[in-house]
Design an enzyme around this catalytic site. Structure first.
Site, PDB file in Angstrom:
ATOM      1  CD  GLU A   1      -1.809  -2.357   1.496  1.00 25.90           C
ATOM      2  OE1 GLU A   1      -0.625  -2.658   1.761  1.00 25.90           O
ATOM      3  OE2 GLU A   1      -2.744  -3.187   1.547  1.00 25.90           O
TER       4      GLU A   1
ATOM      5  CG  HIS B   1     -10.015  -7.583   7.835  1.00 31.84           C
ATOM      6  ND1 HIS B   1      -9.215  -8.063   8.828  1.00 31.84           N
ATOM      7  CD2 HIS B   1      -9.400  -7.877   6.668  1.00 31.84           C
ATOM      8  CE1 HIS B   1      -8.147  -8.641   8.293  1.00 31.84           C
ATOM      9  NE2 HIS B   1      -8.242  -8.541   6.983  1.00 31.84           N
TER      10      HIS B   1
END
Length: 354
Positions: free
Chosen positions: A66, A135
């Protein structure tokens, strides 16, 4: 065959895909990158068909890095391209925090307006079959804290398409927060391109007894709660902020000036969150010369749980919203809505994050 300006029912996920396709067709500087954007499941369908139409130079997957890939996107934006960088979960934006906060958001200012970073960041939030602590987080308040970074939270298909196209027109970074449970919901959406302006809240339902502000899919939960409250004789007004930063607090303040009460329902933690910002602005508002009754609902000060039983207690729902409002207005009257009627279809239809 539908006419170009026809309003038709479209799913949230399809509105995102359509807006992306129209933005890419209109400007060849726009490209899409991100982990698995070219996967056969196409991020729940939000990128379906784009690779075939625009080719692998404009739609491509990225390594699982990322930080590095966000740097690539920022560099491309500085060089005159318009990247749409798809992050499957907001949780993992933390891995590129320095790139977003110290580079993307600040470069226009630091270089005296000579550098722009027209970067669109798509990122998902929300519970889904027990994804738990790492998450399921809503971290929008962290990003809204940073000057130079716009944060929007479409609650319906119309806004999802319009905000995406508006973000592609912006010369600096825009983070679009998409709740995964909204993907299957439908709204009337024009076929032609259009924009939804940032910083303009929407009154989704008018009412006189209390103002409910919902963030992201909490708008949907608040609308269902308002239906239940109407059966109990309580008329709730529901407001969707649409964009978190910039935030249209004036629309909220003027509503509370009429209703005298406010409930903010967030998709994040209450501590230092968007709900706290809304209440703080309310306390400073020139539109209100009395002390309104105020309440907030959101995440408790603990990590997101995994089990369905704990999720039911952790996340606001039409039941908790409706009962909280009823207690605010009629504290001496016991009332409980029918929990079966409070179950939203999209909560049972969701099939998975990809």
């Amino acid at each position: 065959m539908s006419m170009p300006n026809e309003m038709r029912l479209l799913r949230y996920v399809d509105a995102i895909r359509e807006g992306t396709e129209q933005g890419m067709a209109a400007d060849d500087r726009v490209f899409m990158m991100g982990l698995d954007v070219d996967d056969h499941k196409s991020i729940q369908g939000s990128t379906r068909g784009l690779l075939e139409k625009f080719g692998p130079q404009r739609v491509f997957t990225t390594p699982l890095s990322e930080d590095a890939m966000t740097g690539v996107a920022i560099g491309a934006a500085m060089a005159g391209r318009k990247p749409i960088h798809v992050h499957i979960r907001m949780d993992f934006l933390l891995l590129c925090m320095n790139q977003l906060v110290n580079i993307a958001a600040k470069s226009h200012y630091m270089y005296g307006g000579t550098v722009s970073v027209p970067l669109v960041i798509r990122t998902m939030i929300g519970k889904s079959w027990g994804q738990g602590a790492q998450h399921s987080q809503g971290l929008h308040a962290m990003f809204a804290h940073v000057p130079g970074l716009k944060v929007v939270a479409p609650s319906n298909a119309y806004d999802a398409k319009g905000l995406l196209l508006q973000a592609l027109k912006d010369n600096n970074p825009v983070l679009i927060m998409e709740h995964r449970l909204l993907y299957g919901t439908e709204a009337y959406v024009p076929e032609q391109p259009y924009c939804v302006e940032f910083g303009q809240a929407k009154t989704m339902r008018s009412g006189k007894d209390i103002t409910i502000v919902g963030v992201s899919n909490m708008v949907m939960e608040a609308m269902r709660a308002a239906e239940l409250l109407a059966e109990a004789g309580i008329d709730a007004e529901v407001i969707d902020p649409v964009s978190i930063s910039p935030l249209d607090s004036e629309t909220i303040e003027k509503s509370v000036a009429r209703t005298g009460r406010l409930l903010v329902v967030d998709n994040g933690w209450l501590n230092c969150g968007i709900s706290a910002e809304i209440v703080a602005r309310l306390s400073e508002s020139p539109h209100i010369d009395f002390k309104p009754q105020v309440k907030r609902l959101g995440f408790a000060a603990t990590t997101c749980p995994t089990t369905p039983t704990l999720e039911a207690a952790f996340y606001p729902s039409p039941v908790t919203i409706a009962t909280t409002v009823h207690q605010m207005l009629r504290p001496d009257v016991a009332w409980q809505p029918d929990e079966e009627r409070c179950k939203l279809a999209y909560q049972t239809q969701f099939k998975g994050p990809f």
